[in-house]
Design a protein around this motif. Sequence first.
Motif, PDB file in Angstrom:
ATOM      1  N   TYR A   2      69.682  84.330  69.026  1.00 11.95           N
ATOM      2  CA  TYR A   2      70.717  83.454  69.588  1.00 11.95           C
ATOM      3  C   TYR A   2      70.693  83.607  71.093  1.00 11.95           C
ATOM      4  N   ASP A   3      70.615  82.474  71.788  1.00 11.31           N
ATOM      5  CA  ASP A   3      70.569  82.507  73.248  1.00 11.31           C
ATOM      6  C   ASP A   3      71.827  81.838  73.813  1.00 11.31           C
ATOM      7  N   THR A   5      72.637  80.856  76.787  1.00 13.36           N
ATOM      8  CA  THR A   5      72.399  79.751  77.728  1.00 13.36           C
ATOM      9  C   THR A   5      72.076  78.474  76.982  1.00 13.36           C
ATOM     10  N   VAL A   6      71.207  78.579  75.990  1.00 15.76           N
ATOM     11  CA  VAL A   6      70.869  77.408  75.175  1.00 15.76           C
ATOM     12  C   VAL A   6      72.107  76.902  74.443  1.00 15.76           C
ATOM     13  N   LYS A  88      61.007  77.920  79.575  1.00 20.39           N
ATOM     14  CA  LYS A  88      61.722  79.180  79.766  1.00 20.39           C
ATOM     15  C   LYS A  88      61.150  80.248  78.831  1.00 20.39           C
ATOM     16  N   ILE A  90      61.871  81.852  76.329  1.00 18.69           N
ATOM     17  CA  ILE A  90      62.716  81.965  75.143  1.00 18.69           C
ATOM     18  C   ILE A  90      61.867  81.624  73.927  1.00 18.69           C
ATOM     19  N   THR A  94      64.204  81.021  68.401  1.00 19.62           N
ATOM     20  CA  THR A  94      65.529  81.290  68.969  1.00 19.62           C
ATOM     21  C   THR A  94      66.189  79.996  69.431  1.00 19.62           C
ATOM     22  N   ILE A  95      65.405  79.108  70.020  1.00 18.43           N
ATOM     23  CA  ILE A  95      65.945  77.819  70.468  1.00 18.43           C
ATOM     24  C   ILE A  95      66.464  77.025  69.280  1.00 18.43           C
ATOM     25  N   THR A  98      69.539  78.738  67.637  1.00 21.11           N
ATOM     26  CA  THR A  98      70.726  78.612  68.486  1.00 21.11           C
ATOM     27  C   THR A  98      71.314  77.211  68.378  1.00 21.11           C
TER      28      THR A  98
END
Length: 239
Positions: A2-3, A5-6, A88, A90, A94-95, A98
């Motif tokens: 989990y990010d 920022t995203v 990025k 990442i 994860t993207i 998220t």
Amino acid sequence: MYDPTVARLTYRALLGRRRALILFVLPALLLVIAAAVRLLTGADDSTAEAVLGGFSLAVMVPIIGVVAGTGAIAPEIDDGSVVYLLAKPIKRPTIILTKLFVAIGVTMAFSAIPTLLAGFILNGNGGQLAVAYTVAALVASIAYAALFLLLGTITRHAVVFGLVYALIWEGLFASLISGARTLSVQQWALAVAEKVTGGEAVASDVALPTAVILLVAATVLATWYAGQKLRSLTVAGEE
């Protein structure tokens, strides 16, 4: 997986002026309908089931799922801004995860909470209908968000295809063709709601074990394939 920022960017995109209007309209309409029905007919279980099942679960939840699921990623792919996100450091899973969590959260918030409130307005949770349909909305939100997030990665017409599935397949074909109900998120969610009420007030054409398996399978496979599509976009952008 989990990010923050995203997640923040996705929430900002989903709750922008245009999408927020759509997200608020249907829950508000449900509450208005519930209040009007209660005033006109009083507390009645069959009427409450008709409103919660016929409008909330059959119309509101899938449409909100379309808006949240496709809106979590499709606009970035359409306008090309996804390239900046993919540049990025990442991980691609994860993207996707998220964005899926955000889409699920938004769908749940704008569908399950109004469903619970409408259920209490209609009949004060008589027959456990308010709780049952709220649970169904929560369960359906997960599958819808995953399926429509996938659509957002594979077609520029994700909203159109999402509405076709939600309103025509589930709303029309599934109501007319018994075999089609097995492939209906709505029926899977109703199987869970049926368990909550003990089978007395809500009924599904899909057995609970089958419904759970299909819910999990659809969510996992849709999320996995969305990740694969995002990976292919990464390669194309880098090339």
